[in-house]
Each structure stands twice: as C-alpha cells, then as structure tokens.
Design a protein around this motif. Structure first.
Motif, PDB file in Angstrom:
ATOM      1  N   ALA A  27      13.290  45.588  26.494  1.00  0.00           N
ATOM      2  CA  ALA A  27      14.541  44.816  26.417  1.00  0.00           C
ATOM      3  C   ALA A  27      15.591  45.393  27.349  1.00  0.00           C
ATOM      4  CB  ALA A  27      15.058  44.790  24.984  1.00  0.00           C
ATOM      5  N   PHE A  28      15.637  46.700  27.492  1.00  0.00           N
ATOM      6  CA  PHE A  28      16.615  47.337  28.371  1.00  0.00           C
ATOM      7  C   PHE A  28      16.243  47.159  29.845  1.00  0.00           C
ATOM      8  CE2 PHE A  28      17.981  51.111  30.782  1.00  0.00           C
ATOM      9  CZ  PHE A  28      19.350  50.968  30.663  1.00  0.00           C
ATOM     10  N   ASN A  29      14.984  47.420  30.199  1.00  0.00           N
ATOM     11  CA  ASN A  29      14.557  47.383  31.600  1.00  0.00           C
ATOM     12  C   ASN A  29      14.535  45.985  32.209  1.00  0.00           C
ATOM     13  OD1 ASN A  29      14.227  50.148  31.702  1.00  0.00           O
ATOM     14  ND2 ASN A  29      12.056  50.054  31.168  1.00  0.00           N
ATOM     15  N   TYR A  30      14.374  44.953  31.368  1.00  0.00           N
ATOM     16  CA  TYR A  30      14.263  43.590  31.880  1.00  0.00           C
ATOM     17  C   TYR A  30      15.445  42.710  31.474  1.00  0.00           C
ATOM     18  CZ  TYR A  30       9.637  45.035  33.267  1.00  0.00           C
ATOM     19  OH  TYR A  30       8.601  45.694  33.868  1.00  0.00           O
ATOM     20  N   LEU A  87      20.687  21.197  40.866  1.00  0.00           N
ATOM     21  CA  LEU A  87      19.495  21.579  40.124  1.00  0.00           C
ATOM     22  C   LEU A  87      19.877  22.655  39.131  1.00  0.00           C
ATOM     23  CD1 LEU A  87      17.055  22.010  43.150  1.00  0.00           C
ATOM     24  CD2 LEU A  87      17.118  20.079  41.586  1.00  0.00           C
ATOM     25  N   ASP A  88      19.567  22.427  37.869  1.00  0.00           N
ATOM     26  CA  ASP A  88      19.772  23.464  36.864  1.00  0.00           C
ATOM     27  C   ASP A  88      18.651  24.475  36.995  1.00  0.00           C
ATOM     28  OD1 ASP A  88      22.024  22.308  35.774  1.00  0.00           O
ATOM     29  OD2 ASP A  88      20.876  21.112  34.344  1.00  0.00           O
ATOM     30  N   LEU A  89      18.996  25.742  36.983  1.00  0.00           N
ATOM     31  CA  LEU A  89      18.003  26.798  37.076  1.00  0.00           C
ATOM     32  C   LEU A  89      17.914  27.519  35.734  1.00  0.00           C
ATOM     33  CD1 LEU A  89      19.116  28.298  40.512  1.00  0.00           C
ATOM     34  CD2 LEU A  89      17.288  26.664  40.105  1.00  0.00           C
ATOM     35  N   PRO A  90      16.702  27.771  35.228  1.00  0.00           N
ATOM     36  CA  PRO A  90      16.598  28.489  33.959  1.00  0.00           C
ATOM     37  C   PRO A  90      17.000  29.958  34.088  1.00  0.00           C
ATOM     38  CG  PRO A  90      14.423  28.030  34.848  1.00  0.00           C
ATOM     39  CD  PRO A  90      15.409  27.338  35.734  1.00  0.00           C
ATOM     40  N   PHE A  91      16.959  30.508  35.308  1.00  0.00           N
ATOM     41  CA  PHE A  91      17.448  31.849  35.599  1.00  0.00           C
ATOM     42  C   PHE A  91      17.642  31.970  37.100  1.00  0.00           C
ATOM     43  CE2 PHE A  91      12.838  32.082  34.946  1.00  0.00           C
ATOM     44  CZ  PHE A  91      12.408  32.515  36.186  1.00  0.00           C
ATOM     45  N   ILE A  96      13.482  36.603  39.532  1.00  0.00           N
ATOM     46  CA  ILE A  96      12.295  36.630  40.385  1.00  0.00           C
ATOM     47  C   ILE A  96      12.161  37.987  41.067  1.00  0.00           C
ATOM     48  CG2 ILE A  96      11.222  35.623  42.445  1.00  0.00           C
ATOM     49  CD1 ILE A  96      12.579  32.958  41.600  1.00  0.00           C
ATOM     50  N   ILE A  97      13.232  38.483  41.653  1.00  0.00           N
ATOM     51  CA  ILE A  97      13.163  39.722  42.427  1.00  0.00           C
ATOM     52  C   ILE A  97      13.026  40.953  41.535  1.00  0.00           C
ATOM     53  CG2 ILE A  97      14.429  41.199  44.041  1.00  0.00           C
ATOM     54  CD1 ILE A  97      15.659  38.594  45.192  1.00  0.00           C
ATOM     55  N   PHE A  98      13.843  41.050  40.501  1.00  0.00           N
ATOM     56  CA  PHE A  98      13.886  42.248  39.661  1.00  0.00           C
ATOM     57  C   PHE A  98      13.247  42.061  38.289  1.00  0.00           C
ATOM     58  CE2 PHE A  98      17.451  42.633  42.598  1.00  0.00           C
ATOM     59  CZ  PHE A  98      17.203  43.888  43.142  1.00  0.00           C
ATOM     60  N   GLY A  99      12.890  40.849  37.929  1.00  0.00           N
ATOM     61  CA  GLY A  99      12.374  40.600  36.588  1.00  0.00           C
ATOM     62  C   GLY A  99      13.471  40.674  35.540  1.00  0.00           C
ATOM     63  N   ALA A 100      14.721  40.565  35.966  1.00  0.00           N
ATOM     64  CA  ALA A 100      15.872  40.644  35.057  1.00  0.00           C
ATOM     65  C   ALA A 100      16.051  39.295  34.372  1.00  0.00           C
ATOM     66  CB  ALA A 100      17.121  41.045  35.832  1.00  0.00           C
ATOM     67  N   LEU A 101      15.325  39.099  33.267  1.00  0.00           N
ATOM     68  CA  LEU A 101      15.233  37.790  32.641  1.00  0.00           C
ATOM     69  C   LEU A 101      15.715  37.726  31.201  1.00  0.00           C
ATOM     70  CD1 LEU A 101      11.608  37.187  33.871  1.00  0.00           C
ATOM     71  CD2 LEU A 101      13.562  35.850  34.598  1.00  0.00           C
ATOM     72  N   LEU A 102      15.721  38.834  30.505  1.00  0.00           N
ATOM     73  CA  LEU A 102      15.949  38.815  29.061  1.00  0.00           C
ATOM     74  C   LEU A 102      17.429  38.784  28.710  1.00  0.00           C
ATOM     75  CD1 LEU A 102      13.225  41.383  27.966  1.00  0.00           C
ATOM     76  CD2 LEU A 102      13.039  38.902  28.183  1.00  0.00           C
ATOM     77  N   THR A 103      17.764  37.959  27.718  1.00  0.00           N
ATOM     78  CA  THR A 103      19.155  37.815  27.279  1.00  0.00           C
ATOM     79  C   THR A 103      19.406  38.443  25.913  1.00  0.00           C
ATOM     80  OG1 THR A 103      18.699  35.712  26.192  1.00  0.00           O
ATOM     81  CG2 THR A 103      19.388  35.627  28.515  1.00  0.00           C
ATOM     82  N   GLY A 104      18.346  38.743  25.183  1.00  0.00           N
ATOM     83  CA  GLY A 104      18.486  39.257  23.820  1.00  0.00           C
ATOM     84  C   GLY A 104      18.305  38.166  22.787  1.00  0.00           C
ATOM     85  N   GLU A 105      18.165  36.908  23.222  1.00  0.00           N
ATOM     86  CA  GLU A 105      17.989  35.770  22.317  1.00  0.00           C
ATOM     87  C   GLU A 105      16.516  35.416  22.121  1.00  0.00           C
ATOM     88  OE1 GLU A 105      20.180  32.654  24.185  1.00  0.00           O
ATOM     89  OE2 GLU A 105      22.061  33.772  24.133  1.00  0.00           O
ATOM     90  N   GLU A 106      15.615  36.170  22.728  1.00  0.00           N
ATOM     91  CA  GLU A 106      14.196  35.848  22.698  1.00  0.00           C
ATOM     92  C   GLU A 106      13.565  36.154  21.339  1.00  0.00           C
ATOM     93  OE1 GLU A 106      15.549  36.432  26.784  1.00  0.00           O
ATOM     94  OE2 GLU A 106      15.635  37.763  25.069  1.00  0.00           O
ATOM     95  N   LYS A 107      12.542  35.370  21.022  1.00  0.00           N
ATOM     96  CA  LYS A 107      11.745  35.588  19.811  1.00  0.00           C
ATOM     97  C   LYS A 107      10.441  36.251  20.242  1.00  0.00           C
ATOM     98  CE  LYS A 107      13.694  31.561  17.610  1.00  0.00           C
ATOM     99  NZ  LYS A 107      13.514  30.158  17.329  1.00  0.00           N
TER     100      LYS A 107
END
Length: 183
Positions: A27-30, A87-91, A96-107
């Motif tokens: 969760a921290f790294n991504y 265009l709406d982008l989901p992220f 893509i470059i860093f894998g920085a995708l997580l918001t903390g809302e994931e299940k």
C-alpha cells in the motif's frame, strides 16, 4: 475407515476460506502519493516494428507530452482534452511509469495469481494484481463500453519506475518502453 476420514479431511480443507495476507509495504510503495512531483521521462511506444518516441514531463499535477507531430499537449491526471473532446482516465501516467495506482479505497481478495486489490472509479473497475509484493498486472474493465484493458508490468528499476508495460485492449496490443526518467 481411516481412508474415509482422510478423504473427509481433505474435502473440508479444500473448502476452507483462503486467507489473504498482503505485505504491508504494498500500500505504501504503490500509493498514488508515492509518485514524484516533478520528472521528465523518455518513452517509446512500440507496435510491431513501429516505434514512436515521446517525451513526458510532470510538474506537480500537470503533464506535458511531446513527440513527432505533437508540439506539446498538456493534461492532468483526471483527463485528457484536445479540440473539445475529453477522455476520462482511470489513472494518470504515474500509474503506468511508477505503478503509483493505489488510493486506499481498494478491496482485497486472493487468487491463484496473488493478491488482488480492486476498486471502482466512475465507469471503470480496476484490479491490481500483486505477486510477491510486486505489481504484475492491472486490469481495467470499462463497464460502459464492455471492454477490458490489461497492463502487464515487467521489472521495476532501482529508481522506482517500470522499464516496460504491455498494454492490451481486446485483440490490439502495444508496448510502452520507458527508456529514462530524470528527477
């Protein structure tokens, strides 16, 4: 009698719920917040023998992309607009470059491929697949267009960016090669 007991025990264990144990560093790294605020990256988008060089710059929340026939297109992580079409982008590109995708809302859930973190963003369902605490794949389901987009991640460099991301949309696929990132 012992054989029936052994068979019953195997059956009970096979139906037991799988425990998901996620490495706390994932969760921290991504996290979306983990991406650098300023960087310049040199990227090649490859489709077969065709390679298109691009330069992507990030300055806080604004991105600028330049390439052949693209003088300088600016956008933010919420969407890309050009000539009145958005265009709406989901992220953003950081995902893509860093894998920085997580918001903390994931299940969290488990599969044979590893840990899956999923969330809904507007018309998208995004699933992040982690194996051995490393991002391996992201699936984006566009619910409105009923289309699946898959991003397969290669290895992560010591500077924290991915060298190669394969993007597949139905029968079409291309590769994003990140040649260099300077901070």
């Amino acid at each position: 009698m012992k054989i029936y007991l052994a068979i019953a025990l195997c059956f009970v264990l096979s139906c037991a719920p799988v425990l998901c144990r996620m490495d706390p560093t994932v969760a921290f790294n991504y996290s979306e917040d983990k991406a650098p605020q300023k960087y310049t990256s040199f990227i090649y988008v490859s489709y077969g023998a065709v390679k298109i060089p691009l330069k992507l710059e990030k300055d806080n929340s604004k991105y600028t992309i330049q390439g052949p026939k693209i003088p300088g297109l600016s956008f933010d992580k919420k969407g890309l607009c050009a000539n009145g079409v958005c265009l709406d982008l989901p992220f953003g590109p950081d995902g893509i470059i860093f894998g920085a995708l997580l918001t903390g809302e994931e299940k969290i859930s488990c599969s044979s491929e590893g840990i899956i973190l999923s969330r809904e963003v507007g018309d998208y369902l995004i699933r992040h697949y982690f194996k051995d605490a490393q991002l391996s794949k992201v699936e984006i389901l566009d619910k409105r267009k009923e289309r699946l987009i898959t991003l397969d991640y290669s290895f992560r460099t010591k500077d924290g960016y991915y060298k190669r991301v394969k993007v597949s949309v139905e029968d079409f696929s291309f590769t994003i090669n990140i040649e260099e990132v300077s901070f």
